[in-house]
Design a protein around this motif. Sequence first.
Motif, PDB file in Angstrom:
ATOM      1  N   ASP A 118       0.828  -1.210   0.000  1.00 24.51           N
ATOM      2  CA  ASP A 118       0.000   0.000   0.000  1.00 24.51           C
ATOM      3  C   ASP A 118       0.861   1.258   0.000  1.00 24.51           C
ATOM      4  OD1 ASP A 118       0.913  -0.373   2.556  1.00 24.51           O
ATOM      5  OD2 ASP A 118      -0.898   0.409   3.518  1.00 24.51           O
ATOM      6  N   GLY A 119       2.075   1.131  -0.542  1.00 22.81           N
ATOM      7  CA  GLY A 119       2.936   2.303  -0.669  1.00 22.81           C
ATOM      8  C   GLY A 119       4.119   2.233   0.274  1.00 22.81           C
ATOM      9  N   GLY A 120       5.235   2.807  -0.153  1.00 17.58           N
ATOM     10  CA  GLY A 120       6.455   2.791   0.651  1.00 17.58           C
ATOM     11  C   GLY A 120       6.254   3.474   1.994  1.00 17.58           C
ATOM     12  N   LYS A 121       7.075   3.086   2.937  1.00 13.44           N
ATOM     13  CA  LYS A 121       6.914   3.596   4.295  1.00 13.44           C
ATOM     14  C   LYS A 121       8.218   4.201   4.796  1.00 13.44           C
ATOM     15  CE  LYS A 121       2.851   1.446   4.990  1.00 13.44           C
ATOM     16  NZ  LYS A 121       2.337   1.522   3.609  1.00 13.44           N
ATOM     17  N   LEU A 122       8.145   5.398   5.358  1.00 12.84           N
ATOM     18  CA  LEU A 122       9.243   5.937   6.151  1.00 12.84           C
ATOM     19  C   LEU A 122       8.843   5.753   7.608  1.00 12.84           C
ATOM     20  CD1 LEU A 122      11.364   9.085   5.505  1.00 12.84           C
ATOM     21  CD2 LEU A 122      10.669   8.451   7.811  1.00 12.84           C
ATOM     22  N   HIS A 123       9.659   5.020   8.343  1.00  9.22           N
ATOM     23  CA  HIS A 123       9.272   4.601   9.690  1.00  9.22           C
ATOM     24  C   HIS A 123      10.471   4.609  10.628  1.00  9.22           C
ATOM     25  CE1 HIS A 123      11.189   0.648   9.073  1.00  9.22           C
ATOM     26  NE2 HIS A 123      10.727   0.722   7.846  1.00  9.22           N
ATOM     27  N   SER A 124      10.261   4.150  11.822  1.00 10.77           N
ATOM     28  CA  SER A 124      11.329   3.983  12.815  1.00 10.77           C
ATOM     29  C   SER A 124      12.184   5.243  12.940  1.00 10.77           C
ATOM     30  CB  SER A 124      12.198   2.763  12.470  1.00 10.77           C
ATOM     31  OG  SER A 124      11.426   1.592  12.424  1.00 10.77           O
ATOM     32  N   ILE A 125      11.540   6.383  13.028  1.00 14.09           N
ATOM     33  CA  ILE A 125      12.272   7.628  13.274  1.00 14.09           C
ATOM     34  C   ILE A 125      12.723   7.605  14.730  1.00 14.09           C
ATOM     35  CG2 ILE A 125      12.150  10.148  13.271  1.00 14.09           C
ATOM     36  CD1 ILE A 125       9.657   9.763  11.350  1.00 14.09           C
ATOM     37  N   ILE A 126      14.016   7.703  14.915  1.00 13.32           N
ATOM     38  CA  ILE A 126      14.595   7.613  16.256  1.00 13.32           C
ATOM     39  C   ILE A 126      15.302   8.921  16.577  1.00 13.32           C
ATOM     40  CG2 ILE A 126      16.369   6.468  17.657  1.00 13.32           C
ATOM     41  CD1 ILE A 126      15.800   3.921  15.938  1.00 13.32           C
ATOM     42  N   VAL A 127      14.959   9.511  17.710  1.00 11.80           N
ATOM     43  CA  VAL A 127      15.694  10.657  18.227  1.00 11.80           C
ATOM     44  C   VAL A 127      16.564  10.134  19.362  1.00 11.80           C
ATOM     45  CG1 VAL A 127      15.532  12.940  19.270  1.00 11.80           C
ATOM     46  CG2 VAL A 127      13.771  12.181  17.646  1.00 11.80           C
ATOM     47  N   ASP A 128      17.866  10.191  19.191  1.00  9.43           N
ATOM     48  CA  ASP A 128      18.796   9.674  20.202  1.00  9.43           C
ATOM     49  C   ASP A 128      18.507  10.356  21.538  1.00  9.43           C
ATOM     50  OD1 ASP A 128      20.989   9.006  21.816  1.00  9.43           O
ATOM     51  OD2 ASP A 128      22.366   8.978  20.105  1.00  9.43           O
ATOM     52  N   HIS A 129      18.228   9.573  22.559  1.00 11.96           N
ATOM     53  CA  HIS A 129      17.846  10.186  23.841  1.00 11.96           C
ATOM     54  C   HIS A 129      19.000  10.938  24.498  1.00 11.96           C
ATOM     55  CE1 HIS A 129      19.795   6.733  25.815  1.00 11.96           C
ATOM     56  NE2 HIS A 129      19.146   5.966  24.979  1.00 11.96           N
ATOM     57  N   ARG A 130      20.211  10.817  23.905  1.00 17.43           N
ATOM     58  CA  ARG A 130      21.376  11.540  24.444  1.00 17.43           C
ATOM     59  C   ARG A 130      21.665  12.820  23.674  1.00 17.43           C
ATOM     60  NH1 ARG A 130      25.008   6.443  23.223  1.00 17.43           N
ATOM     61  NH2 ARG A 130      23.938   6.955  21.282  1.00 17.43           N
ATOM     62  N   ASP A 131      21.021  12.993  22.501  1.00 20.27           N
ATOM     63  CA  ASP A 131      21.404  14.112  21.629  1.00 20.27           C
ATOM     64  C   ASP A 131      20.253  14.423  20.665  1.00 20.27           C
ATOM     65  OD1 ASP A 131      22.478  15.896  19.844  1.00 20.27           O
ATOM     66  OD2 ASP A 131      24.068  14.560  19.118  1.00 20.27           O
ATOM     67  N   PRO A 132      19.598  15.566  20.827  1.00 21.44           N
ATOM     68  CA  PRO A 132      18.447  15.863  19.956  1.00 21.44           C
ATOM     69  C   PRO A 132      18.804  16.043  18.491  1.00 21.44           C
ATOM     70  CG  PRO A 132      18.999  17.774  21.309  1.00 21.44           C
ATOM     71  CD  PRO A 132      19.835  16.630  21.822  1.00 21.44           C
ATOM     72  N   LYS A 133      20.072  16.253  18.182  1.00 23.05           N
ATOM     73  CA  LYS A 133      20.472  16.442  16.784  1.00 23.05           C
ATOM     74  C   LYS A 133      20.728  15.112  16.075  1.00 23.05           C
ATOM     75  CE  LYS A 133      24.076  19.074  17.612  1.00 23.05           C
ATOM     76  NZ  LYS A 133      24.015  19.045  19.091  1.00 23.05           N
ATOM     77  N   HIS A 134      20.811  14.043  16.851  1.00 20.74           N
ATOM     78  CA  HIS A 134      21.170  12.739  16.294  1.00 20.74           C
ATOM     79  C   HIS A 134      19.901  11.935  15.991  1.00 20.74           C
ATOM     80  CE1 HIS A 134      23.478   8.683  16.796  1.00 20.74           C
ATOM     81  NE2 HIS A 134      23.311   9.006  15.538  1.00 20.74           N
ATOM     82  N   LEU A 135      19.640  11.715  14.699  1.00 16.39           N
ATOM     83  CA  LEU A 135      18.416  11.056  14.262  1.00 16.39           C
ATOM     84  C   LEU A 135      18.745   9.832  13.408  1.00 16.39           C
ATOM     85  CD1 LEU A 135      16.515  14.232  12.918  1.00 16.39           C
ATOM     86  CD2 LEU A 135      16.499  13.350  15.255  1.00 16.39           C
ATOM     87  N   TYR A 136      17.854   8.874  13.460  1.00 13.96           N
ATOM     88  CA  TYR A 136      17.851   7.760  12.509  1.00 13.96           C
ATOM     89  C   TYR A 136      16.465   7.704  11.867  1.00 13.96           C
ATOM     90  CZ  TYR A 136      21.825   5.855  15.278  1.00 13.96           C
ATOM     91  OH  TYR A 136      23.010   5.659  15.949  1.00 13.96           O
ATOM     92  N   LEU A 137      16.415   7.188  10.650  1.00 15.26           N
ATOM     93  CA  LEU A 137      15.139   6.812  10.044  1.00 15.26           C
ATOM     94  C   LEU A 137      15.367   5.564   9.222  1.00 15.26           C
ATOM     95  CD1 LEU A 137      15.172   7.496   6.762  1.00 15.26           C
ATOM     96  CD2 LEU A 137      14.823   9.828   7.586  1.00 15.26           C
ATOM     97  N   SER A 138      14.276   4.868   8.943  1.00 15.85           N
ATOM     98  CA  SER A 138      14.355   3.672   8.106  1.00 15.85           C
ATOM     99  C   SER A 138      13.214   3.687   7.105  1.00 15.85           C
ATOM    100  CB  SER A 138      14.281   2.406   8.959  1.00 15.85           C
ATOM    101  OG  SER A 138      15.441   2.280   9.766  1.00 15.85           O
ATOM    102  N   MET A 139      13.441   2.978   6.000  1.00 17.11           N
ATOM    103  CA  MET A 139      12.444   2.964   4.927  1.00 17.11           C
ATOM    104  C   MET A 139      12.259   1.556   4.391  1.00 17.11           C
ATOM    105  SD  MET A 139      13.471   6.360   2.760  1.00 17.11           S
ATOM    106  CE  MET A 139      15.204   5.938   2.635  1.00 17.11           C
ATOM    107  N   SER A 140      10.997   1.231   4.120  1.00 18.40           N
ATOM    108  CA  SER A 140      10.657  -0.012   3.412  1.00 18.40           C
ATOM    109  C   SER A 140      10.182   0.362   2.018  1.00 18.40           C
ATOM    110  CB  SER A 140       9.536  -0.746   4.135  1.00 18.40           C
ATOM    111  OG  SER A 140       9.949  -1.254   5.360  1.00 18.40           O
ATOM    112  N   GLY A 141      11.020   0.097   0.963  1.00 17.42           N
ATOM    113  CA  GLY A 141      12.420  -0.193   1.109  1.00 17.42           C
ATOM    114  C   GLY A 141      13.212   1.100   0.970  1.00 17.42           C
ATOM    115  N   GLY A 142      14.489   0.925   1.169  1.00 14.13           N
ATOM    116  CA  GLY A 142      15.399   2.061   1.067  1.00 14.13           C
ATOM    117  C   GLY A 142      16.558   1.937   2.039  1.00 14.13           C
ATOM    118  N   GLY A 143      16.273   1.382   3.228  1.00 16.92           N
ATOM    119  CA  GLY A 143      17.337   1.197   4.200  1.00 16.92           C
ATOM    120  C   GLY A 143      17.251   2.164   5.354  1.00 16.92           C
ATOM    121  N   THR A 144      18.287   2.118   6.190  1.00 11.11           N
ATOM    122  CA  THR A 144      18.381   2.957   7.381  1.00 11.11           C
ATOM    123  C   THR A 144      19.369   4.086   7.121  1.00 11.11           C
ATOM    124  OG1 THR A 144      17.811   1.106   8.827  1.00 11.11           O
ATOM    125  CG2 THR A 144      19.017   2.940   9.826  1.00 11.11           C
ATOM    126  N   PHE A 145      19.031   5.283   7.606  1.00 11.59           N
ATOM    127  CA  PHE A 145      19.875   6.457   7.412  1.00 11.59           C
ATOM    128  C   PHE A 145      20.048   7.180   8.740  1.00 11.59           C
ATOM    129  CE2 PHE A 145      20.394   6.908   2.795  1.00 11.59           C
ATOM    130  CZ  PHE A 145      19.583   5.860   2.382  1.00 11.59           C
TER     131      PHE A 145
END
Lengths: 376, 87
Positions: A153-180
């Motif tokens: 039902d369409g690609g997903k950008l998910h698992s957005i993570i804000v590092d609890h030690r640093d507000p500038k440090h982010l992760y995201l993941s995509m189905s598909g596309g990978g983790t960034f």
Amino acid sequence: MGLQLYVATRKGFWIAKQGTDRRTWSLRGPTYLGQQCHHLVLDPRDRRTLLLASRQWHLGPTVFRSTDGGETWKEAATPPQFPKGEPRERAVDHVFWLTPGHASEPNVWYCGTSPKGLFRSDDGGVNWAPITGFNDHPEQHKWVGSDKDQTPDGGKLHSIIVDHRDPKHLYLSMSGGGTFESTDRGDTWSPLNLGVDMDFAPPKTDGTEYEFGHDPHHVMQHPVNGDRLWMQNHCGIYKIDRPSNRWSRIGKNMPKEIGDVGFSITPHPRDANTAWVFPMDGTGDWPRTSPGGKPAVYMTRDGGDTWQRQDVGFPREQAWWTVKRQAMCADTNTPVGLYFGTTNGELWASDDEGASFHLLFRDLPHIFSVTCGDMA
Amino acid sequence: MPRVVVPSQLRGYTAGKSEVDAAGATVAAVLADLDRQFPGFRFRVIDEHDRIRRHIIIFVGGDRVDAVDAAITDAQEMHIVGALSGG
């Protein structure tokens, strides 16, 4: 007020409230009956605000917000949307993922959409703006892939993570596309996929690894040990300990007859070596059901070196449901409580870290997500 | 001022009213006035590039229109319909 489960389904959402004995529950809802509710999340910073990612089948996507624990709701004034007239003419089909910002930024929220876009709100979810460092990155169209690289039902950008030690440090993941990963609050991004398998693509002819294009289904940061990330991928279960840039496929240690395909992964709230997954059948036609029709959670207590089957309380046969990527969570009790919702509308719980499970509610619609929180 | 017939899916914005009045000489202008009266209405009907959403159909004076630049007169009705998507 006590622990509550926020249950978002294909046809509205419900809130389940736990009694003081941890065994009795009451169910409130439905709210927004008929709307596709992808994610319902309590703000851990005030423990009163709830955000809902919702889409009515005919209508466009939006975000609803409650500041009174779910009693009343108001739509975002500016829902997430791509800029009018942009060359790629992307339009948000649905908002899929919601992540509260860092504890030091009480009004910040992030969301991920389908098609894949990253958005931020600085006012508690009332107004949303694109994060251009990701959405308009010159390589972004390569990262997100084509129509053949999306979930049904369409690609997903998910698992957005804000590092609890640093507000500038982010992760995201995509189905598909990978983790960034971003270390500058989303201005710039780098792929973080080394070591992750891509058995749906041929090996690169030069022998190097693909930098992106992978299919992470769910990525979680450990709530205490921020260097430990867990990933349930289309191609197995992984962990990484930063600053390493290489994931390790710990799913290879799962029983071969079960495999290591699934949607969700849930870390223990305190022990960085403990996590739970819900395997699904990823063989043949990829039915994405409980393997053999026998549902089971698998738990590791040693960082993925070994896995233990946990199925006490589940049907012994002919149960073909599965658990979506947002539909399993853990509380912070001792022992830890586990909760998950199924594709056939059942809500399950364990109050002993998975040693046994019991059915809380059944006959709900297809459950998309289950999150938990302690309402103030 | 054109009369707008509102589908059930959008009546949460119109306080339950199935018919409302909105000013404008085009569908886009009518939607803009509806959004002024009922905040949030417009984005549920058209996307960020002003395209009518996939499962929404708009009729003006009984004729189906494909774009929001279609003209409308004060004497005409505009019907917003939830398409029969999904059976």
